[in-house]
Design an enzyme around this catalytic site. Structure first.
Site, PDB file in Angstrom:
ATOM      1  N   ASP A 192      50.816  54.714  -8.211  1.00 29.91           N
ATOM      2  CA  ASP A 192      50.611  54.911  -6.766  1.00 29.91           C
ATOM      3  C   ASP A 192      51.202  53.738  -5.991  1.00 29.91           C
ATOM      4  O   ASP A 192      50.482  52.871  -5.515  1.00 29.91           O
ATOM      5  CB  ASP A 192      49.099  55.054  -6.513  1.00 29.91           C
ATOM      6  CG  ASP A 192      48.797  55.407  -5.061  1.00 29.91           C
ATOM      7  OD1 ASP A 192      49.703  55.868  -4.348  1.00 29.91           O
ATOM      8  OD2 ASP A 192      47.632  55.212  -4.649  1.00 29.91           O
ATOM      9  N   LEU A 193      52.534  53.734  -5.881  1.00 30.54           N
ATOM     10  CA  LEU A 193      53.200  52.627  -5.177  1.00 30.54           C
ATOM     11  C   LEU A 193      53.715  53.050  -3.801  1.00 30.54           C
ATOM     12  O   LEU A 193      54.292  52.249  -3.083  1.00 30.54           O
ATOM     13  CB  LEU A 193      54.341  52.059  -6.043  1.00 30.54           C
ATOM     14  CG  LEU A 193      53.906  51.557  -7.436  1.00 30.54           C
ATOM     15  CD1 LEU A 193      55.092  50.976  -8.201  1.00 30.54           C
ATOM     16  CD2 LEU A 193      52.801  50.515  -7.343  1.00 30.54           C
ATOM     17  N   LYS A 194      53.521  54.306  -3.443  1.00 33.57           N
ATOM     18  CA  LYS A 194      53.860  54.823  -2.099  1.00 33.57           C
ATOM     19  C   LYS A 194      55.229  54.342  -1.600  1.00 33.57           C
ATOM     20  O   LYS A 194      55.331  53.646  -0.591  1.00 33.57           O
ATOM     21  CB  LYS A 194      52.766  54.454  -1.096  1.00 33.57           C
ATOM     22  CG  LYS A 194      51.407  55.049  -1.448  1.00 33.57           C
ATOM     23  CD  LYS A 194      50.394  54.830  -0.327  1.00 33.57           C
ATOM     24  CE  LYS A 194      49.045  55.431  -0.639  1.00 33.57           C
ATOM     25  NZ  LYS A 194      48.319  54.779  -1.739  1.00 33.57           N
ATOM     26  N   LYS A 254      44.940  55.773 -12.372  1.00 34.43           N
ATOM     27  CA  LYS A 254      45.828  55.489 -11.244  1.00 34.43           C
ATOM     28  C   LYS A 254      46.046  53.985 -11.135  1.00 34.43           C
ATOM     29  O   LYS A 254      45.079  53.212 -11.025  1.00 34.43           O
ATOM     30  CB  LYS A 254      45.224  56.027  -9.944  1.00 34.43           C
ATOM     31  CG  LYS A 254      46.114  55.752  -8.736  1.00 34.43           C
ATOM     32  CD  LYS A 254      45.605  56.464  -7.498  1.00 34.43           C
ATOM     33  CE  LYS A 254      44.668  55.658  -6.657  1.00 34.43           C
ATOM     34  NZ  LYS A 254      45.281  54.595  -5.868  1.00 34.43           N
ATOM     35  N   GLN A 306      34.657  55.123   2.563  1.00 37.70           N
ATOM     36  CA  GLN A 306      35.033  56.549   2.569  1.00 37.70           C
ATOM     37  C   GLN A 306      34.036  57.274   3.461  1.00 37.70           C
ATOM     38  O   GLN A 306      32.890  57.486   3.086  1.00 37.70           O
ATOM     39  CB  GLN A 306      35.012  57.144   1.147  1.00 37.70           C
ATOM     40  CG  GLN A 306      35.965  56.501   0.171  1.00 37.70           C
ATOM     41  CD  GLN A 306      37.434  56.899   0.378  1.00 37.70           C
ATOM     42  OE1 GLN A 306      37.782  57.519   1.365  1.00 37.70           O
ATOM     43  NE2 GLN A 306      38.284  56.516  -0.553  1.00 37.70           N
ATOM     44  N   THR A 336      67.528  53.771  -2.103  1.00 36.03           N
ATOM     45  CA  THR A 336      66.596  52.812  -2.706  1.00 36.03           C
ATOM     46  C   THR A 336      65.410  53.534  -3.345  1.00 36.03           C
ATOM     47  O   THR A 336      64.983  53.202  -4.457  1.00 36.03           O
ATOM     48  CB  THR A 336      66.099  51.820  -1.626  1.00 36.03           C
ATOM     49  OG1 THR A 336      67.243  51.165  -1.093  1.00 36.03           O
ATOM     50  CG2 THR A 336      65.141  50.791  -2.193  1.00 36.03           C
ATOM     51  N   THR A 350      44.646  57.822   5.488  1.00 33.95           N
ATOM     52  CA  THR A 350      43.327  58.144   6.053  1.00 33.95           C
ATOM     53  C   THR A 350      42.751  56.960   6.834  1.00 33.95           C
ATOM     54  O   THR A 350      41.768  57.105   7.540  1.00 33.95           O
ATOM     55  CB  THR A 350      42.335  58.572   4.953  1.00 33.95           C
ATOM     56  OG1 THR A 350      42.445  57.642   3.879  1.00 33.95           O
ATOM     57  CG2 THR A 350      42.624  59.961   4.455  1.00 33.95           C
ATOM     58  N   HIS A 357      58.647  54.060   0.278  1.00 35.71           N
ATOM     59  CA  HIS A 357      59.117  54.443   1.619  1.00 35.71           C
ATOM     60  C   HIS A 357      60.287  53.532   1.956  1.00 35.71           C
ATOM     61  O   HIS A 357      60.099  52.366   2.315  1.00 35.71           O
ATOM     62  CB  HIS A 357      57.975  54.267   2.636  1.00 35.71           C
ATOM     63  CG  HIS A 357      58.344  54.692   4.025  1.00 35.71           C
ATOM     64  ND1 HIS A 357      57.564  54.414   5.109  1.00 35.71           N
ATOM     65  CD2 HIS A 357      59.411  55.382   4.503  1.00 35.71           C
ATOM     66  CE1 HIS A 357      58.122  54.916   6.207  1.00 35.71           C
ATOM     67  NE2 HIS A 357      59.261  55.498   5.846  1.00 35.71           N
ATOM     68  N   ASP A 358      61.508  54.047   1.809  1.00 31.74           N
ATOM     69  CA  ASP A 358      62.697  53.219   2.061  1.00 31.74           C
ATOM     70  C   ASP A 358      63.870  54.165   2.258  1.00 31.74           C
ATOM     71  O   ASP A 358      63.670  55.385   2.357  1.00 31.74           O
ATOM     72  CB  ASP A 358      62.921  52.272   0.855  1.00 31.74           C
ATOM     73  CG  ASP A 358      63.592  50.961   1.275  1.00 31.74           C
ATOM     74  OD1 ASP A 358      64.588  51.029   2.024  1.00 31.74           O
ATOM     75  OD2 ASP A 358      63.137  49.893   0.848  1.00 31.74           O
ATOM     76  N   ARG A 380      35.472  53.643  -7.208  1.00 35.44           N
ATOM     77  CA  ARG A 380      34.189  52.933  -7.357  1.00 35.44           C
ATOM     78  C   ARG A 380      33.055  53.732  -8.005  1.00 35.44           C
ATOM     79  O   ARG A 380      32.301  53.149  -8.795  1.00 35.44           O
ATOM     80  CB  ARG A 380      33.754  52.371  -5.987  1.00 35.44           C
ATOM     81  CG  ARG A 380      34.579  51.173  -5.573  1.00 35.44           C
ATOM     82  CD  ARG A 380      34.490  50.894  -4.093  1.00 35.44           C
ATOM     83  NE  ARG A 380      35.229  51.899  -3.329  1.00 35.44           N
ATOM     84  CZ  ARG A 380      35.318  51.891  -1.990  1.00 35.44           C
ATOM     85  NH1 ARG A 380      34.722  50.954  -1.289  1.00 35.44           N
ATOM     86  NH2 ARG A 380      36.020  52.816  -1.375  1.00 35.44           N
TER      87      ARG A 380
HETATM   88  O1  C5P Z   1      36.742  53.667  -4.809  1.00 38.97           O
HETATM   89  P1  C5P Z   1      37.241  54.958  -4.230  1.00 38.97           P
HETATM   90  O2  C5P Z   1      36.748  56.185  -4.967  1.00 38.97           O
HETATM   91  O3  C5P Z   1      37.048  55.041  -2.739  1.00 38.97           O
HETATM   92  O4  C5P Z   1      38.823  54.881  -4.509  1.00 38.97           O
HETATM   93  C1  C5P Z   1      39.722  55.816  -3.985  1.00 38.97           C
HETATM   94  C2  C5P Z   1      41.124  55.482  -4.400  1.00 38.97           C
HETATM   95  O5  C5P Z   1      42.003  56.388  -3.725  1.00 38.97           O
HETATM   96  C3  C5P Z   1      41.603  54.093  -4.004  1.00 38.97           C
HETATM   97  O6  C5P Z   1      42.571  53.679  -4.983  1.00 38.97           O
HETATM   98  C4  C5P Z   1      42.259  54.306  -2.662  1.00 38.97           C
HETATM   99  O7  C5P Z   1      43.265  53.367  -2.390  1.00 38.97           O
HETATM  100  C5  C5P Z   1      42.885  55.683  -2.863  1.00 38.97           C
HETATM  101  N1  C5P Z   1      43.156  56.410  -1.642  1.00 38.97           N
HETATM  102  C6  C5P Z   1      42.188  56.725  -0.697  1.00 38.97           C
HETATM  103  N2  C5P Z   1      42.510  57.429   0.429  1.00 38.97           N
HETATM  104  C7  C5P Z   1      43.769  57.820   0.613  1.00 38.97           C
HETATM  105  C8  C5P Z   1      44.764  57.533  -0.325  1.00 38.97           C
HETATM  106  C9  C5P Z   1      44.412  56.825  -1.454  1.00 38.97           C
HETATM  107  O8  C5P Z   1      41.032  56.389  -0.876  1.00 38.97           O
HETATM  108  N3  C5P Z   1      44.070  58.533   1.670  1.00 38.97           N
END
Ligand code: C5P
Length: 242
Positions: free
Chosen positions: A64-66, A37, A201, A73, A128, A68-69, A222
């Site tokens: 994963d550039l999300k 990703k 998280q 666009t 989240t 929204h426009d 991570r």
């Molecule tokens: O390091 P970790 O396992 O927490 O990484 C989770 C990945 O998922 C990160 O790239 C984070 O930006 C992404 N993400 C998230 N929660 C979301 C959407 C995306 O943790 N709701």
């Protein structure tokens, strides 16, 4: 099944600040994970050239550039991303049905022009990081669960074939969405992994729990890239699923 890599559901988040660090992970983890990703930080640093180079290695890429426009666009941005031949692209579902349809149509049309498989357009519902108070701040009075449901249904009705959701939303979304909608879930923490200092998280599931609840793909950052041995960490997670 959207892609042959589907048998390995692990998508590693390349949340690293440099191209060099990203290559280290791609080189070592290719063959051990289902894909990579690329998010806003790495894309803003290394751009489409890095995406293309990783694709040339035949790796599955989730961009994963999300977006929204306005629909026009987003449509053009999705076409540009599809030309990079990535396998997944995120858009914000709160952009509304017209924007969501424009995104899906752009992916299908560009892929047809290029003779490639269309990427899976993934809808993001409520971030989240937002709680009830943060939603109220932007004028949304509905409770989070209700808002997630509303946006998920809107996305599915607009032709979107996949959603990013938190581990705790999988069960509910599986009940209300057509079973063909793919669910991609971050917030995954392997039971056997070392705790991560300052982990943000708060509501994680283990990889096995998430798959059993109905997730199709797991986004893991991570616990893999910050592990002493990322290949071992990825292999242990895959093993835990079998
Ligand atoms: O390091 P970790 O396992 O927490 O990484 C989770 C990945 O998922 C990160 O790239 C984070 O930006 C992404 N993400 C998230 N929660 C979301 C959407 C995306 O943790 N709701």
């Amino acid at each position: 099944m959207n892609h042959p890599n589907k048998k390995n559901p692990i998508l590693v988040a390349l949340d690293v600040p440099s191209e060099e660090q990203a290559w280290k992970l791609v080189d070592s983890l290719s063959g051990h994970v289902g894909g990579f990703k690329i998010g806003l930080e790495l894309f803003t640093t290394a751009g489409p050239a890095l995406v293309q180079a990783i694709r040339e290695r035949n790796a599955f890429v989730f961009l994963d550039l999300k977006f929204h426009d306005i629909p026009n666009t987003v449509s053009k941005a999705v076409r540009a991303a599809t030309r990079l031949n990535v396998q997944m692209i995120t858009v914000h579902t709160c952009g509304g049905s017209q924007m969501l349809r424009a995104a899906e149509e752009a992916a299908q049309a560009q892929a047809k022009e290029d003779g490639i498989e269309p990427p899976l357009i993934l809808g993001v519902t409520v971030l989240t990081s937002m709680d009830g108070a943060a939603l109220q701040e932007v004028g949304v009075e509905t409770a989070i669960g209700g808002q997630v449901q509303r946006l998920a249904l809107l996305a599915a009705e607009s032709g979107i074939r996949g959603l990013v959701c938190s581990p705790l939303e999988i069960t509910l979304l599986r009940q209300i969405l057509p079973e063909t909608v793919q669910l991609i879930t971050p917030g995954i923490r392997p039971a056997q992994a070392q705790p991560i200092a300052g982990d943000d998280q708060k509501r994680a599931l283990t990889p096995k729990e998430a798959i059993e609840a109905g997730a199709d793909w797991l986004v893991i950052g991570r616990p893999i890239y910050a592990a002493e041995d990322p290949v071992q960490a990825a292999s242990d997670i895959l093993e835990s699923l079998s």
